[in-house]
Design a protein around this motif. Structure first.
Motif, PDB file in Angstrom:
ATOM      1  N   VAL A  27       0.849  -1.186   0.000  1.00 61.46           N
ATOM      2  CA  VAL A  27       0.000   0.000   0.000  1.00 61.46           C
ATOM      3  C   VAL A  27       0.886   1.237   0.000  1.00 61.46           C
ATOM      4  CG1 VAL A  27      -1.773   1.291   1.235  1.00 61.46           C
ATOM      5  CG2 VAL A  27      -1.921  -1.196   1.124  1.00 61.46           C
ATOM      6  N   HIS A  28       0.915   1.929  -1.135  1.00 60.40           N
ATOM      7  CA  HIS A  28       1.675   3.166  -1.266  1.00 60.40           C
ATOM      8  C   HIS A  28       0.738   4.341  -0.962  1.00 60.40           C
ATOM      9  CE1 HIS A  28       4.902   0.849  -3.005  1.00 60.40           C
ATOM     10  NE2 HIS A  28       5.640   1.926  -3.149  1.00 60.40           N
ATOM     11  N   PHE A  29       1.074   5.063   0.099  1.00 64.48           N
ATOM     12  CA  PHE A  29       0.224   6.150   0.562  1.00 64.48           C
ATOM     13  C   PHE A  29       1.125   7.177   1.235  1.00 64.48           C
ATOM     14  CE2 PHE A  29      -3.157   7.602   3.742  1.00 64.48           C
ATOM     15  CZ  PHE A  29      -3.921   8.263   2.784  1.00 64.48           C
ATOM     16  N   GLU A  38       4.868  10.577  -7.953  1.00 65.63           N
ATOM     17  CA  GLU A  38       5.398   9.246  -7.642  1.00 65.63           C
ATOM     18  C   GLU A  38       6.605   9.332  -6.717  1.00 65.63           C
ATOM     19  OE1 GLU A  38       4.759   5.798  -8.577  1.00 65.63           O
ATOM     20  OE2 GLU A  38       2.793   6.712  -8.757  1.00 65.63           O
ATOM     21  N   TRP A  39       7.419  10.334  -6.914  1.00 61.96           N
ATOM     22  CA  TRP A  39       8.572  10.566  -6.053  1.00 61.96           C
ATOM     23  C   TRP A  39       8.492  11.989  -5.532  1.00 61.96           C
ATOM     24  CZ3 TRP A  39      13.872   8.541  -8.406  1.00 61.96           C
ATOM     25  CH2 TRP A  39      13.895   7.141  -8.323  1.00 61.96           C
ATOM     26  N   GLY A  40       8.310  12.167  -4.240  1.00 61.05           N
ATOM     27  CA  GLY A  40       8.263  13.501  -3.663  1.00 61.05           C
ATOM     28  C   GLY A  40       9.664  14.067  -3.521  1.00 61.05           C
ATOM     29  N   LYS A  76       7.210   5.289   5.353  1.00 64.49           N
ATOM     30  CA  LYS A  76       7.964   6.471   4.896  1.00 64.49           C
ATOM     31  C   LYS A  76       8.476   6.172   3.496  1.00 64.49           C
ATOM     32  CE  LYS A  76      12.455   7.288   5.747  1.00 64.49           C
ATOM     33  NZ  LYS A  76      13.744   7.696   6.353  1.00 64.49           N
ATOM     34  N   HIS A  77       8.109   6.999   2.537  1.00 63.63           N
ATOM     35  CA  HIS A  77       8.626   6.819   1.172  1.00 63.63           C
ATOM     36  C   HIS A  77       9.837   7.740   0.999  1.00 63.63           C
ATOM     37  CE1 HIS A  77       8.252   6.322  -3.330  1.00 63.63           C
ATOM     38  NE2 HIS A  77       8.099   5.073  -2.899  1.00 63.63           N
ATOM     39  N   HIS A  78      10.324   7.851  -0.236  1.00 61.78           N
ATOM     40  CA  HIS A  78      11.575   8.599  -0.464  1.00 61.78           C
ATOM     41  C   HIS A  78      11.492  10.064  -0.028  1.00 61.78           C
ATOM     42  CE1 HIS A  78      12.227   4.996  -2.642  1.00 61.78           C
ATOM     43  NE2 HIS A  78      11.852   5.385  -3.850  1.00 61.78           N
ATOM     44  N   ASP A  79      10.280  10.622   0.030  1.00 62.73           N
ATOM     45  CA  ASP A  79      10.106  12.020   0.427  1.00 62.73           C
ATOM     46  C   ASP A  79      10.310  12.249   1.922  1.00 62.73           C
ATOM     47  OD1 ASP A  79       7.444  11.431   1.760  1.00 62.73           O
ATOM     48  OD2 ASP A  79       7.094  10.762  -0.298  1.00 62.73           O
ATOM     49  N   PHE A 164      12.827  -3.227   2.342  1.00 68.04           N
ATOM     50  CA  PHE A 164      13.795  -2.160   2.075  1.00 68.04           C
ATOM     51  C   PHE A 164      13.970  -1.968   0.578  1.00 68.04           C
ATOM     52  CE2 PHE A 164      16.094  -2.998   6.340  1.00 68.04           C
ATOM     53  CZ  PHE A 164      15.377  -1.986   6.972  1.00 68.04           C
ATOM     54  N   ASP A 165      13.660  -0.770   0.155  1.00 71.34           N
ATOM     55  CA  ASP A 165      13.741  -0.410  -1.251  1.00 71.34           C
ATOM     56  C   ASP A 165      15.189  -0.063  -1.618  1.00 71.34           C
ATOM     57  OD1 ASP A 165      13.262   0.848  -3.742  1.00 71.34           O
ATOM     58  OD2 ASP A 165      11.274   1.453  -3.048  1.00 71.34           O
ATOM     59  N   GLY A 166      15.600  -0.484  -2.795  1.00 67.81           N
ATOM     60  CA  GLY A 166      16.957  -0.167  -3.239  1.00 67.81           C
ATOM     61  C   GLY A 166      17.051   1.153  -3.982  1.00 67.81           C
ATOM     62  N   ALA A 167      15.903   1.771  -4.260  1.00 64.31           N
ATOM     63  CA  ALA A 167      15.937   2.963  -5.113  1.00 64.31           C
ATOM     64  C   ALA A 167      16.647   4.137  -4.444  1.00 64.31           C
ATOM     65  CB  ALA A 167      14.513   3.386  -5.463  1.00 64.31           C
ATOM     66  N   CYS A 168      17.425   4.829  -5.247  1.00 69.75           N
ATOM     67  CA  CYS A 168      18.031   6.074  -4.815  1.00 69.75           C
ATOM     68  C   CYS A 168      18.317   6.885  -6.056  1.00 69.75           C
ATOM     69  CB  CYS A 168      19.326   5.841  -4.048  1.00 69.75           C
ATOM     70  SG  CYS A 168      20.126   7.391  -3.644  1.00 69.75           S
TER      71      CYS A 168
HETATM   72  C1  FUL Z   1      10.764   1.640  -6.170  1.00 75.75           C
HETATM   73  C2  FUL Z   1      10.383   3.023  -5.688  1.00 75.75           C
HETATM   74  O1  FUL Z   1      11.212   4.026  -6.230  1.00 75.75           O
HETATM   75  C3  FUL Z   1       8.943   3.212  -6.074  1.00 75.75           C
HETATM   76  O2  FUL Z   1       8.473   4.499  -5.773  1.00 75.75           O
HETATM   77  C4  FUL Z   1       8.108   2.152  -5.355  1.00 75.75           C
HETATM   78  O3  FUL Z   1       8.144   2.371  -3.971  1.00 75.75           O
HETATM   79  C5  FUL Z   1       8.638   0.765  -5.707  1.00 75.75           C
HETATM   80  C6  FUL Z   1       7.964  -0.342  -4.950  1.00 75.75           C
HETATM   81  O4  FUL Z   1      10.010   0.677  -5.477  1.00 75.75           O
HETATM   82  O5  FUL Z   1      12.086   1.360  -6.053  1.00 75.75           O
END
Ligand code: FUL
Length: 473
Positions: A27-29, A38-40, A76-79, A164-168
């Protein structure tokens, strides 16, 4: 490593429990929901967070309708905006108008999950575009991150997964934060020893795409270095990692066959999760209300993931009011109905089953029972087998489910299925891995005899379940 030793690599109890959940909700909120983004940037005003009708029970009910077993919330998302009133930042719900700053989304959602028997998991983005010290004072940020983890892992009951998301997206010239992964993992093990640590963690592996694509042969035993892809990718500018990145990539079709693992010094149980969204974005956008994935697409992804030795993590984003949109709710209901109707009636109930080799105490009948811990297996030294099923009546079907007893490891490498048609055996399906669950799909046939041939395996093959079904759309 010799192949028997590979076959003996088994899941931890926490991985096993996770695998048996099969399908979970993401759930992305957060502030993105209100910014239509999508990315704050991390500079969003908490004043925009105002989900007037937030109803976590509605989310949970919709998930249960789909047959979903757990829910992972983007705390907590990237923002950097926190959905709980963290004591370590002002950038959270406590400075929003929602419930006059007295609300706690994490609490509402975890309570709703518990009330309805769904497990609860947390997503906490390591990348944080709001925190002033991120990348500038790495130790200070790591301490902040650990403090937040501690809050989430102590105040909201049992947690089944930390994702844990790898995005950066900082890019080559951006701030470089070195994450203290070992400290994060140690804290999770200490506070929530049952929780799997997914993606940038040692328990659950990312499938490698966000489109719902799965591999034909998905192995749960893969080189240990696969677990490091995330950490490496996150500092991918470093030259000494280049060789490794070339060696294993998320796009690889094969991470675990004999050829691939032959020269690998160390292997691990690292099962796959397929994560995708029910809509084009991870967060809610009104413009996507009519682009909710079709039932056909969801079924295809279900077959590829749950039916392909992976778990399915399906994202459903709540809207600005704090509710799942009716179109998403409807689709979840349809998916659940499809699964219950198709797999609710096993044509093999009441069948007879026999294998041409059976180890004492591991009788073939175990395969007709739904107990994942009882299983059939061959004698030591026997790596192939024929299993014949005689149905209680001539039946029409187009799906066969096979399950290995993965508590004993993943062993089957190649199998085929045939059916008896009047006077001869005719081929029905040919496959490679089975693992936790393989759903074999083929055109409808009518017969009362089925033969499963295990052609290659790493060690005595096991099967804990064989089910025969007719798809009900
Ligand atoms: C990615 C994120 O950058 C997206 O916003 C999202 O959360 C997705 C599940 O993972 O790496």
């Amino acid at each position: 490593m010799d192949i028997q030793a590979v076959a003996k690599i088994a899941p931890s109890e926490r991985q096993l429990k996770w695998n048996r959940m099969e399908m979970n909700a993401f759930v992305h909120f957060g502030v993105n929901t209100f910014m239509d983004s999508e990315w704050g940037s991390g500079k969003e005003d908490p004043g925009i967070f105002r989900p007037e009708k937030l109803d976590a029970a509605q989310w949970v009910r919709a998930c249960k309708d789909a047959g979903i077993k757990g829910l992972i919330l983007t705390c907590k998302h990237h923002d950097g905006f926190c959905l709980w009133p963290s004591a370590f930042t002002e950038h959270s719900v406590k400075n929003s108008p929602w419930k006059n700053g007295k609300g706690d989304v994490v609490k509402e959602v975890s309570d709703a999950c518990r009330a309805e028997g769904l497990k609860f998991g947390v997503y906490l983005s390591p990348w944080d575009r709001n925190h002033p010290l991120y990348g500038d004072d790495c130790d200070a940020y790591n301490t902040y991150f650990l403090n937040q983890l501690r809050e989430l892992l102590t105040n909201y009951g049992d947690i089944f997964c930390v994702w844990f998301d790898g995005a950066c997206g900082e890019g080559a010239s951006g701030r470089k934060q070195y994450y203290d992964w070992e400290a994060y993992y140690a804290l999770i093990r200490e506070l929530q020893p049952e929780a799997v640590i997914s993606i940038c963690g040692p328990d659950v592996r990312w499938c490698g795409n966000e489109a719902g694509k799965s591999r034909e042969s998905e192995w749960s035993v893969v080189p240990v270095s696969c677990a490091d892809i995330c950490k490496i990718a996150e500092r991918s500018q470093q030259a000494d990692d280049a060789e490794f990145i070339k060696k294993f990539s998320y796009d690889d079709e094969d991470l675990g066959s004999r050829e691939v693992i032959r020269n690998e010094p160390e292997l691990m149980w690292y099962p796959c999760e397929v994560n995708t969204s029910i809509r084009p974005g991870w967060f809610y956008h009104e413009a996507h209300d009519n682009q909710v994935r079709s039932l056909d697409e969801l079924i295809r992804i279900y077959y590829g993931s749950v039916g392909g030795n992976s778990c399915f993590l399906l994202n459903i984003p709540p809207n600005k009011e704090g509710l799942f949109h009716e179109n998403d709710v409807q689709r979840l209901r349809e998916l659940g109905q499809f699964i219950r109707k198709t797999f609710g009636k096993n044509v093999a109930d009441g069948a007879q089953i026999a294998a041409d080799n059976t180890k004492d105490g591991f009788a073939a009948e175990a395969m007709l029972q739904q107990n994942p811990d009882t299983y059939w297996c061959t004698d030591e030294g026997v790596e192939t087998a024929n299993i014949e099923i005689k149905l209680s009546a001539v039946s029409t079907f187009d799906r066969i489910v096979l399950q290995e007893c993965i508590r004993q490891g993943q062993r089957i490498e190649k199998f085929k299925i045939a059916y008896f048609d009047s006077w001869e055996w005719k081929p029905l399906y040919a496959g490679t891995v089975v693992g936790y669950k393989k759903i074999c799909c083929f055109d409808m046939v009518t017969t009362d005899r089925i033969k499963i041939t295990i052609e290659e395996s790493r060690w005595q093959p096991t099967l804990s379940f064989v089910g025969v079904y007719q798809e009900q759309r």
